[in-house]
Design a protein around this motif. Structure first.
Motif, mmCIF file in Angstrom:
data_model
loop_
_atom_site.group_PDB
_atom_site.id
_atom_site.type_symbol
_atom_site.label_atom_id
_atom_site.label_comp_id
_atom_site.label_asym_id
_atom_site.label_seq_id
_atom_site.Cartn_x
_atom_site.Cartn_y
_atom_site.Cartn_z
ATOM 1 N N TYR A 54 0.818 -1.206 0.000
ATOM 2 C CA TYR A 54 0.000 0.000 0.000
ATOM 3 C C TYR A 54 0.859 1.266 0.000
ATOM 4 C CZ TYR A 54 -4.125 -2.790 1.347
ATOM 5 O OH TYR A 54 -5.162 -3.684 1.380
ATOM 6 N N CYS A 84 -5.486 3.497 -2.589
ATOM 7 C CA CYS A 84 -4.913 2.493 -1.685
ATOM 8 C C CYS A 84 -5.434 2.694 -0.264
ATOM 9 C CB CYS A 84 -3.385 2.581 -1.688
ATOM 10 S SG CYS A 84 -2.570 1.817 -3.106
ATOM 11 N N ASP A 134 -2.851 -2.999 -4.072
ATOM 12 C CA ASP A 134 -2.197 -1.840 -4.693
ATOM 13 C C ASP A 134 -2.225 -1.910 -6.213
ATOM 14 O OD1 ASP A 134 -0.087 -3.992 -4.357
ATOM 15 O OD2 ASP A 134 1.017 -2.562 -5.580
#
Length: 311
Positions: A79, A185, A212
């Motif tokens: 992330y 994200c 992601d």
């Protein structure tokens, strides 16, 4: 062109960082490799004679520097990719004209100048994933649209290909894409929960199974930045590549067990073989004895794979 080149790692992925840097040196890259990490630095780096512990900096060669930055985000480093790339442009390397992210399980096989040409014209550089066909009306994209519509996110363009987040090159002029990617994200992490360090969400048919990566691909639908894209061969996902090699999957080449895998019908991948091309270089994360054993295992496994593989 001045580039802020970066990677992220934790745990045993430090072995990949060493080999990635070796491959960049061989490719002729000149500049800093920014390495964000969670947890203590590995012994091969912390005890290196040229490592400046106070600055977190290692002069790998006269042309290449490895600069470490300690991170401790609440969730998986996956992330963190867009946030880290933005931080480099805004804080650590404000003179950079572009930022490039490379996964630590990836190596560069060609001259760096060939990679730089992908984004030197002002385009965002991307490489298609193994399963790269994702039509604009695919149920997965519809799942993204439905989820993000509730948060006011409306796509600006239709795309039909799916891109891997292991390599992303973004010119500074398009840093808004990074902000969008980061926002998505954070929204996925906030709304879908899961274990804090979880890298994947749900089953493979979950709209955000690849977190992601899915966020990146929806961000590309929201942003109008021009793209320079390569096919899956550019990461050795399919035959014919010569640029990058990406060792995706849970088993990483530095973990060994190559011959054992070949006995089970799973010979070493091209990416695993490419990894060992660059284990010899200015950085060494594996001992000489371990490397000898792993190379022998790799050679035997590759030979066995020519005559036996799982159907």
């Amino acid at each position: 062109m001045r580039i802020a080149l970066c990677t992220l790692f934790e745990g045993h992925y430090h072995h990949g960082v060493a080999t990635l840097v070796n491959s960049l040196v061989a490719a002729g890259y000149q500049g800093t490799v920014w390495a964000g990490h969670r947890g203590p630095l590995p012994a091969w780096l912390a005890r290196h004679a040229r490592f400046d512990r106070r600055a977190g900096r290692l002069q790998v060669t006269p042309q290449v520097v490895l600069q470490t930055l300690a991170l401790d985000p609440p969730r998986s480093l996956n992330y963190q990719k867009p946030a880290f790339m933005r931080e480099l442009l805004q804080v650590h390397d404000p003179a950079a004209e572009a930022v490039v992210y490379l996964d630590p399980d990836l190596v560069v096989k060609c001259a760096w100048a060939e990679i730089e040409a992908w984004f030197a014209g002002g385009e965002v550089a991307l490489v298609e994933d193994l399963d790269s066909a994702l039509p604009s009306d695919h149920p997965r994209r519809e799942g993204w649209r439905h989820f993000f519509a509730a948060h006011g996110e409306v796509p600006q363009r239709a795309l039909a290909r799916y891109y891997n987040s292991g390599f992303v090159g973004v010119p500074r002029a398009h840093d808004a894409l990074l902000a969008t990617w980061q926002r998505l994200c954070e929204r996925i992490a906030e709304d879908h929960g899961g274990a804090l360090r979880q890298r994947k969400l749900g089953a493979p048919d979950h709209p955000f199974h690849s977190t992601d990566e899915d966020a990146l691909n929806f961000a590309l639908m929201l942003d109008g930045a021009p793209l320079c894209t390569q096919g899956p061969e550019a990461m050795d996902f399919v035959p014919g590549g010569r640029h990058l090699s990406h060792a995706v999957g849970a088993a990483k080449p530095w973990q060994g067990r190559h011959f054992r895998g070949a006995l089970r019908g799973r010979p070493p991948s091209v990416a695993s073989q490419s990894f060992y091309r660059f284990t010899r270089g200015p950085l060494a994360s594996l001992s000489p004895l371990t490397l000898v054993r792993r190379r022998l295992s790799m050679a035997l496994a590759t030979a066995l794979g020519r005559v036996y593989r799982q159907r």
